[in-house]
Design a protein around this motif. Structure first.
Motif, PDB file in Angstrom:
ATOM      1  N   TYR A  72      40.102  19.258  50.651  1.00  0.00           N
ATOM      2  CA  TYR A  72      40.698  19.970  48.950  1.00  0.00           C
ATOM      3  C   TYR A  72      41.395  18.481  48.044  1.00  0.00           C
ATOM      4  CZ  TYR A  72      42.484  22.492  44.888  1.00  0.00           C
ATOM      5  OH  TYR A  72      42.884  22.910  44.234  1.00  0.00           O
ATOM      6  N   ASN A  81      42.476  29.646  42.221  1.00  0.00           N
ATOM      7  CA  ASN A  81      41.860  29.990  43.450  1.00  0.00           C
ATOM      8  C   ASN A  81      42.634  31.043  44.272  1.00  0.00           C
ATOM      9  OD1 ASN A  81      40.295  27.772  44.468  1.00  0.00           O
ATOM     10  ND2 ASN A  81      41.918  26.338  43.957  1.00  0.00           N
ATOM     11  N   THR A  84      40.412  34.358  42.633  1.00  0.00           N
ATOM     12  CA  THR A  84      38.924  34.242  43.675  1.00  0.00           C
ATOM     13  C   THR A  84      40.380  35.521  44.655  1.00  0.00           C
ATOM     14  OG1 THR A  84      38.268  31.924  42.617  1.00  0.00           O
ATOM     15  CG2 THR A  84      37.530  33.085  45.064  1.00  0.00           C
ATOM     16  N   HIS A  85      41.267  34.548  45.161  1.00  0.00           N
ATOM     17  CA  HIS A  85      41.652  34.976  45.974  1.00  0.00           C
ATOM     18  C   HIS A  85      41.855  36.800  46.560  1.00  0.00           C
ATOM     19  CE1 HIS A  85      43.700  34.569  50.775  1.00  0.00           C
ATOM     20  NE2 HIS A  85      43.255  35.528  50.382  1.00  0.00           N
ATOM     21  N   ASP A 124      38.504  32.926  36.987  1.00  0.00           N
ATOM     22  CA  ASP A 124      38.087  32.104  38.248  1.00  0.00           C
ATOM     23  C   ASP A 124      38.183  30.007  38.043  1.00  0.00           C
ATOM     24  OD1 ASP A 124      36.263  32.870  38.758  1.00  0.00           O
ATOM     25  OD2 ASP A 124      37.119  33.325  40.734  1.00  0.00           O
ATOM     26  N   GLY A 138      36.535  25.810  45.974  1.00  0.00           N
ATOM     27  CA  GLY A 138      36.466  27.027  44.772  1.00  0.00           C
ATOM     28  C   GLY A 138      35.134  26.705  44.752  1.00  0.00           C
ATOM     29  N   ASP A 142      34.165  30.956  45.911  1.00  0.00           N
ATOM     30  CA  ASP A 142      33.807  32.156  44.654  1.00  0.00           C
ATOM     31  C   ASP A 142      33.129  32.721  45.593  1.00  0.00           C
ATOM     32  OD1 ASP A 142      34.139  32.919  41.961  1.00  0.00           O
ATOM     33  OD2 ASP A 142      31.920  31.223  41.931  1.00  0.00           O
TER      34      ASP A 142
END
Length: 251
Positions: A72, A81, A84-85, A124, A138, A142
């Motif tokens: 990352y 992120n 997204t989580h 996101d 990311g 996604d």
């Protein structure tokens, strides 16, 4: 004396540590949110379903955390992120709540939650671009979250008798079938260029599946919507498979 490149590797790992710590905190927060929401759901979620949803959340978090650790490029995890989580957490709540056999009023609430999950799909990416936190991690997170949402909603649609097993397999499992095929035929696992088509069709796919949650959408309307969305998804995968086959032949 250190070997060449060791200092750079140590620095890279040190830069990743804050993002990893932030990810762990976010995962713990969404885990607590999921546990609380399931406990408060009026449909009385059975203990095995409650435990299964939380175990699935731990699995999703572990898989995403492993992806983060593999590379990352940013020091900050970013709200992108975390959103997204949150979408993945929402999908797991939907799965558990739908298993309780929701009333029509509850089904409307779950439809609204699915619609919110769809709306956040655009948030996101926008946040990542705005904050300069775009990353391969990311993008993959996604895509896999989209696949999880589609799987849950397709399962709900076929369980309600609104679409058939074939449409459900395409709408809910196409991504997983494609990955499994890539494990058998490596040429299918080759990277593909970014295409707006995929994202647009994914939005239509999840929008249709969300609409199928709504109690009034049934019968012929549900069947036609499911068939149309399945045709779009199947066509998109066919285009990509054809491109990969042509690239294989050129090698």
């Amino acid at each position: 004396m250190t070997q060449p490149g060791t200092d750079a590797l140590v620095a890279a790992r040190a830069a990743e540590a804050p993002a990893a710590a932030q990810f762990a905190a976010v995962a713990a927060g969404w885990f607590a949110l999921l546990a609380g929401a399931l406990a408060l759901w009026p449909g009385a979620v059975p203990a095995p379903v409650w435990i299964g949803a939380l175990a699935a959340h731990l699995g999703v978090s572990a898989a995403a955390g492993a992806g983060l650790a593999r590379g990352y490029p940013h020091r900050a995890l970013g709200l992108c992120n975390a959103v997204t989580h949150l979408r993945a957490t929402g999908a797991l709540f939907l799965a558990a709540a739908l298993l309780t056999g929701p009333t029509p009023a509850q089904a409307w609430g779950l439809t609204a939650l699915a619609a919110a999950t769809l709306a956040l799909d655009g948030v996101d990416g926008w946040l990542a671009r705005r904050r300069g936190l775009v990353s391969g991690f990311g993008a993959r997170f996604d895509v896999e979250t989209d696949a999880l949402v589609a799987l849950v909603l397709a399962g709900a649609a076929v369980a309600a008798g609104k679409i058939g097993p074939a449409e459900a397999a395409i709408l809910g499992a196409a991504r997983y079938l494609f990955l499994a095929a890539g494990a058998v035929a490596p040429w299918l696992a080759a990277p593909l260029p970014e295409r707006t088509r995929r994202k647009a069709i994914c939005v239509v796919q999840i929008a249709v599946l969300t609409a199928l949650l709504a109690p009034p959408v049934e019968g012929r309307a549900a069947t036609l919507a499911g068939l149309g969305a399945a045709a779009l998804v199947a066509g998109s995968f066919a285009i990509d498979i054809r491109a990969l086959w042509r690239a294989r032949r050129r090698r």
